[in-house]
Design a protein around this motif. Structure first.
Motif, PDB file in Angstrom:
ATOM      1  N   GLU A 384       0.813  -1.225   0.000  1.00 57.35           N
ATOM      2  CA  GLU A 384       0.000   0.000   0.000  1.00 57.35           C
ATOM      3  C   GLU A 384       0.841   1.268   0.000  1.00 57.35           C
ATOM      4  O   GLU A 384       0.436   2.287  -0.546  1.00 57.35           O
ATOM      5  CB  GLU A 384      -0.941   0.000   1.208  1.00 57.35           C
ATOM      6  N   VAL A 385       2.001   1.183   0.638  1.00 59.38           N
ATOM      7  CA  VAL A 385       2.869   2.370   0.676  1.00 59.38           C
ATOM      8  C   VAL A 385       3.369   2.691  -0.729  1.00 59.38           C
ATOM      9  O   VAL A 385       3.387   3.850  -1.153  1.00 59.38           O
ATOM     10  CB  VAL A 385       4.057   2.153   1.642  1.00 59.38           C
ATOM     11  N   SER A 386       3.735   1.635  -1.464  1.00 59.60           N
ATOM     12  CA  SER A 386       4.186   1.840  -2.842  1.00 59.60           C
ATOM     13  C   SER A 386       3.062   2.417  -3.688  1.00 59.60           C
ATOM     14  O   SER A 386       3.268   3.306  -4.510  1.00 59.60           O
ATOM     15  CB  SER A 386       4.654   0.526  -3.461  1.00 59.60           C
ATOM     16  N   GLU A 387       1.875   1.893  -3.471  1.00 65.08           N
ATOM     17  CA  GLU A 387       0.725   2.380  -4.234  1.00 65.08           C
ATOM     18  C   GLU A 387       0.483   3.860  -3.943  1.00 65.08           C
ATOM     19  O   GLU A 387       0.256   4.668  -4.855  1.00 65.08           O
ATOM     20  CB  GLU A 387      -0.518   1.557  -3.871  1.00 65.08           C
ATOM     21  N   PHE A 388       0.588   4.224  -2.675  1.00 64.20           N
ATOM     22  CA  PHE A 388       0.396   5.632  -2.297  1.00 64.20           C
ATOM     23  C   PHE A 388       1.466   6.509  -2.943  1.00 64.20           C
ATOM     24  O   PHE A 388       1.185   7.603  -3.442  1.00 64.20           O
ATOM     25  CB  PHE A 388       0.418   5.776  -0.770  1.00 64.20           C
ATOM     26  N   TYR A 389       2.681   6.013  -2.949  1.00 61.66           N
ATOM     27  CA  TYR A 389       3.786   6.773  -3.550  1.00 61.66           C
ATOM     28  C   TYR A 389       3.477   7.108  -5.011  1.00 61.66           C
ATOM     29  O   TYR A 389       3.617   8.250  -5.450  1.00 61.66           O
ATOM     30  CB  TYR A 389       5.064   5.944  -3.449  1.00 61.66           C
ATOM     31  N   ILE A 390       3.028   6.107  -5.751  1.00 63.01           N
ATOM     32  CA  ILE A 390       2.761   6.328  -7.179  1.00 63.01           C
ATOM     33  C   ILE A 390       1.564   7.266  -7.365  1.00 63.01           C
ATOM     34  O   ILE A 390       1.606   8.195  -8.168  1.00 63.01           O
ATOM     35  CB  ILE A 390       2.527   4.971  -7.895  1.00 63.01           C
ATOM     36  N   ARG A 391       0.523   7.040  -6.588  1.00 69.70           N
ATOM     37  CA  ARG A 391      -0.658   7.905  -6.697  1.00 69.70           C
ATOM     38  C   ARG A 391      -0.316   9.352  -6.319  1.00 69.70           C
ATOM     39  O   ARG A 391      -0.875  10.288  -6.888  1.00 69.70           O
ATOM     40  CB  ARG A 391      -1.778   7.389  -5.796  1.00 69.70           C
ATOM     41  N   SER A 392       0.586   9.510  -5.384  1.00 72.92           N
ATOM     42  CA  SER A 392       0.926  10.872  -4.939  1.00 72.92           C
ATOM     43  C   SER A 392       1.657  11.659  -6.017  1.00 72.92           C
ATOM     44  O   SER A 392       1.968  12.825  -5.848  1.00 72.92           O
ATOM     45  CB  SER A 392       1.784  10.812  -3.673  1.00 72.92           C
ATOM     46  N   ARG A 393       1.933  10.983  -7.147  1.00 79.33           N
ATOM     47  CA  ARG A 393       2.533  11.697  -8.280  1.00 79.33           C
ATOM     48  C   ARG A 393       1.491  11.987  -9.363  1.00 79.33           C
ATOM     49  O   ARG A 393       1.831  12.382 -10.474  1.00 79.33           O
ATOM     50  CB  ARG A 393       3.678  10.865  -8.871  1.00 79.33           C
ATOM     51  N   GLN A 397      -5.302   5.321  -9.239  1.00 75.36           N
ATOM     52  CA  GLN A 397      -5.118   4.113  -8.441  1.00 75.36           C
ATOM     53  C   GLN A 397      -4.978   2.846  -9.287  1.00 75.36           C
ATOM     54  O   GLN A 397      -4.078   2.036  -9.045  1.00 75.36           O
ATOM     55  CB  GLN A 397      -6.298   3.957  -7.475  1.00 75.36           C
TER      56      GLN A 397
ATOM     57  N   PRO B  72      -5.467  10.912  -3.379  1.00 74.49           N
ATOM     58  CA  PRO B  72      -4.066  11.345  -3.519  1.00 74.49           C
ATOM     59  C   PRO B  72      -3.717  11.839  -4.920  1.00 74.49           C
ATOM     60  O   PRO B  72      -2.998  12.832  -5.075  1.00 74.49           O
ATOM     61  CB  PRO B  72      -3.261  10.087  -3.179  1.00 74.49           C
ATOM     62  N   GLU B  73      -4.226  11.111  -5.951  1.00 73.28           N
ATOM     63  CA  GLU B  73      -3.843  11.509  -7.305  1.00 73.28           C
ATOM     64  C   GLU B  73      -4.420  12.873  -7.683  1.00 73.28           C
ATOM     65  O   GLU B  73      -3.782  13.661  -8.374  1.00 73.28           O
ATOM     66  CB  GLU B  73      -4.205  10.431  -8.335  1.00 73.28           C
ATOM     67  N   ALA B  76      -2.352  15.550  -6.151  1.00 75.70           N
ATOM     68  CA  ALA B  76      -1.116  15.736  -6.928  1.00 75.70           C
ATOM     69  C   ALA B  76      -1.394  16.547  -8.183  1.00 75.70           C
ATOM     70  O   ALA B  76      -0.629  17.447  -8.543  1.00 75.70           O
ATOM     71  CB  ALA B  76      -0.528  14.374  -7.301  1.00 75.70           C
ATOM     72  N   PHE B  84       9.191  12.286  -0.404  1.00 75.51           N
ATOM     73  CA  PHE B  84       9.087  11.290   0.668  1.00 75.51           C
ATOM     74  C   PHE B  84      10.352  11.195   1.504  1.00 75.51           C
ATOM     75  O   PHE B  84      11.472  11.353   0.999  1.00 75.51           O
ATOM     76  CB  PHE B  84       8.789   9.907   0.077  1.00 75.51           C
ATOM     77  N   ILE B  88      10.081   5.111  -2.456  1.00 72.59           N
ATOM     78  CA  ILE B  88       9.807   3.692  -2.708  1.00 72.59           C
ATOM     79  C   ILE B  88      10.524   3.218  -3.975  1.00 72.59           C
ATOM     80  O   ILE B  88      10.639   3.952  -4.942  1.00 72.59           O
ATOM     81  CB  ILE B  88       8.284   3.506  -2.906  1.00 72.59           C
ATOM     82  N   PHE B  98       7.872   6.130 -15.530  1.00 69.47           N
ATOM     83  CA  PHE B  98       7.140   6.577 -14.347  1.00 69.47           C
ATOM     84  C   PHE B  98       6.827   8.069 -14.442  1.00 69.47           C
ATOM     85  O   PHE B  98       5.681   8.498 -14.267  1.00 69.47           O
ATOM     86  CB  PHE B  98       7.974   6.271 -13.105  1.00 69.47           C
ATOM     87  N   LEU B 162       7.260  17.683 -12.336  1.00 70.80           N
ATOM     88  CA  LEU B 162       5.802  17.808 -12.169  1.00 70.80           C
ATOM     89  C   LEU B 162       5.362  19.248 -11.900  1.00 70.80           C
ATOM     90  O   LEU B 162       4.197  19.588 -12.043  1.00 70.80           O
ATOM     91  CB  LEU B 162       5.316  16.888 -11.043  1.00 70.80           C
TER      92      LEU B 162
END
Lengths: 441, 252
Positions: A384-393, A397, B72-73, B76, B84, B88, B98, B162
């Motif tokens: 979930e942390v990895s998922e949050f990291y990607i979404r936060s960019r 989801q 979250p998205e 952003a 962070f 990650i 990415f 970004l």
């Protein structure tokens, strides 16, 4: 009539269609196999090797052997949709396990190399087939004997000593029927002579509203110093039943690479077996199973380390969603004689839903004392942390999840040595994740 | 730009943020300092929408929109960015893929055209160069095999690509040697402009020598107990947090 009696009964009709072919040696083997089929039974879950896979949905149905069924024809354009593109290859197309000459294209081959189909070659060149056919795969259950009894056709690749087949051989096994449930029984034979090389892409696809059973046996002879790679990509319908037994035998200093990419079916069962018959042998097994809905994929792998100084490396990864069920059984035997063996095995599975399940069983039996063996099995969820990291960019989801899943699958995919194949398998992964089609054009 | 009113949040049912009030305007740099466990990282995670943290009370408006309503998205895409503390690793996904995916999602949201591959690559190379990063990182998997310093630098690269309105730096200085610290700070300073704001979460004053804040806030037990200018950071460096805590106790 139950399915067993149906298959026995259908044999007469099958024979009546063979004409002169019934005099060939291969037909004697079929008749013997039928006898064995008569006295054997389909495996049940009481059998340890089939404990987690209930084949009764297959056994309950009577599938019409392809030779007896209504023939389905395809145009080149239609078939083109199912091929791996941009791979410079020899192409063989089997519809319900029966060779289609007009859809196939075998390019120029090095002198002495035979690439073709079992039915024609057992007529034209019975000697070369007889030498190898049925020599590796012993009949262990009714699926094997059923395959042998109806083993009309399949891939044959015989590469003499010292020859290298540079282009991979792509084999499309397309299953389809108008309005009946068909049994296809591909019987494949890959023979690599000393110091030879050959690669096969076994591409299993289905187009049908009907369920079908694809029941395969593949024998692989890897002689001294030979390198054989088999890329199996099984991307069939949710209603499909698929069984394959691969039986390989390796001579000294040979390499056998087997890739098993499974996108599932109603029931899919793979048995992949390699026996070492010399020193300095390498066996590599890579697997990816990516399934959802009610799909069931069971992979049983086996490496028989019979001789010293050999290595085997196995990496199987699974992604299971919805109610999918996975089974992994990785057996390694290191016999007393097989000192200095290196054997590694890993199975990792990600469960994307609460109701997906995996049964994973590493099975190491070691009788030599100077060996390096390791195995590991993990089952987990997406981080979930990895998922949050990607979404936060800013990534949505669903796409974040799919990135993580593709990242997970990548260990397996990046070992594929044919670039366009690798890319198209990545597309397939993407399609399965998002249930959409990626346009390859 | 960002207005936080009485923000309260819990993690696993434990109350961490206890009523935060904070106003940040465009062009400003704020620093949040505080001892371990004071809630600094929680604040950063709550603002960016990490669902492990539950907001129990309060309001946050970001560019005049209700931030807490957004996933979250969306945050952003509206211009919120968190560098962070522990970036990650994503094996199998290259930095280029990415960033291209992220950037195009953000652009799509803003109604902008996707960049062409060339435009994207030129931009990426330019930003990487500004941070002294080797071009080979473009094709490397996200953070895989990166050192601590490289990971932090990669966070700043993502920020430069970004182009967010509001940047949260969560302990970006932790684990960095002085050279890496300078490079990272330099990246922030290149980007600083009248339309962006920064919230720098840090344990130490050191970073604030390079990224000079307009305001410094001290977080303790989930509340801001003191606010001041950059001199407050120096005072904290000298005297620690205890005197503030004592002061706070007297007030209560």
């Amino acid at each position: 009539m139950n399915s067993k009696d149906f298959y026995i009964d259908s044999f007469k009709k099958f024979e009546s269609k063979l004409n002169g072919e019934s005099k060939l040696f291969i037909h004697q083997l079929r008749k013997e196999a039928l006898k064995q089929f008569e006295t054997s039974n389909f495996p049940t879950q009481k059998n340890e090797e089939w404990k987690y896979t209930d084949v009764s949905p297959i056994v309950r149905q009577s599938f019409i052997p392809a030779v007896n069924a209504v023939q389905v024809s395809f145009s080149k354009e239609e078939v083109g949709k199912y091929l791996f593109k941009d791979v410079d290859c020899h192409l063989l197309v089997f519809i319900n396990g029966l060779f289609s000459e007009e859809l196939s294209l075998i390019n120029e081959l090095p002198k002495g190399v035979v690439v073709g189909n079992l039915r024609n070659l057992s007529k034209e060149n019975p000697g070369s087939i007889e030498k190898y056919f049925g020599k590796l795969s012993k009949i262990e259950n009714s699926f094997n004997s059923l395959n042998a009894a109806y083993s009309v056709d399949g891939l044959v690749a015989i590469v003499p000593d010292g020859k290298i087949v540079e282009k991979p051989i792509q084999v499309l096994y397309l299953n389809s029927s108008a309005n009946e449930e068909v049994l296809s029984s591909p019987r494949n034979l890959i023979v690599a002579g000393k110091n030879s090389q050959v690669s096969v892409i076994a591409n299993y696809r289905g187009v049908s509203d009907k369920s079908y059973l694809s029941n395969n046996v593949t024998e692989v002879f890897v002689d001294e110093y030979a390198v054989v790679s088999v890329y199996k990509i099984q991307n069939e319908l949710d209603e499909a039943y698929h069984i394959e037994k691969v039986q390989a035998k390796q001579g000294k200093n040979s390499v056998f690479n087997h890739y098993n990419i499974a996108f599932g079916g109603a029931i899919v069962r793979n048995d992949i077996n390699a026996v070492h018959n010399g020193e300095n042998i390498e066996t590599h097994y890579y697997g990816l199973y990516m399934i959802n809905g009610k799909q069931h994929v069971d992979n049983h792998t086996f490496v028989d380390h019979a001789k010293p100084n050999c290595m085997s490396n196995e990496l199987y990864k699974g992604i299971l969603d919805e109610n999918a069920r996975g089974v992994f059984n990785g057996k390694i035997i290191v016999r007393q004689d097989a000192q200095k063996t290196n054997a590694y095995q890993q199975n990792k599975t990600i469960l994307l839903s609460k109701s997906a399940t995996i049964d994973t069983k590493p099975q190491l039996e070691i009788f030599a004392d100077d060996v390096k063996c390791s195995h590991g099995a993990t089952v987990g969820h997406l981080d979930e942390v990895s998922e949050f990291y990607i979404r936060s960019r800013g990534v949505p989801q669903e796409l974040a999840k799919s990135m993580l899943i593709r990242a997970f699958a990548n260990d397996v995919i990046e070992t594929i040595k044919i670039e366009p194949l690798k890319e198209q398998i990545n597309h397939m992964i993407f399609e399965h994740l998002h249930k959409i089609e990626v346009n390859n054009e | 730009m960002l207005s936080i009113k009485n923000l309260q949040a819990t993690v696993d049912g434990k109350e961490i943020l206890n009523g935060i009030n904070l106003e940040i305007k465009a062009g400003e740099i704020h620093a949040i300092m505080g001892p371990n466990g004071s809630g600094k990282s929680t604040l950063a995670n709550v603002l960016t929408g990490n669902k492990s943290y539950e907001v129990t009370n309060g309001e946050v408006s970001f560019v005049d929109k209700d931030l807490l309503e957004m996933n979250p998205e969306t945050r952003a895409r509206e211009g919120m960015f968190l560098a962070f503390q522990y970036p990650i690793e994503i094996p199998g996904v290259s930095n280029a893929t990415f960033l291209k995916t992220a950037l195009n999602e953000v652009r799509k949201y803003k109604g902008l055209e996707e960049l062409t591959p060339k435009q994207f690559l030129d931009m990426l190379k330019e930003k990487a160069k500004a941070l002294g990063m080797d071009e080979s990182m473009i094709s490397r998997y996200v953070n895989v095999g990166f050192s601590g310093g490289e990971k932090k630098r990669n966070e700043i690269l993502q920020m430069l690509m970004l182009q967010p309105k509001f940047v949260l730096l969560d302990e970006t200085d932790s684990g960095l040697d002085i050279d890496a610290l300078k490079i990272v700070s330099n990246g922030v300073n290149i980007y600083k402009n009248p339309n962006t704001a920064f919230l720098v979460v840090t344990h130490y004053q050191r970073l604030l020598n390079y990224i000079v804040p307009d305001y410094v806030h001290v977080l303790y037990k989930g509340r801001i107990i003191k606010s001041g200018t950059k001199e407050l950071a120096l005072e904290l460096e000298e005297r620690g947090y205890d005197w503030l805590v004592a002061e706070q106790a007297e007030v209560v």
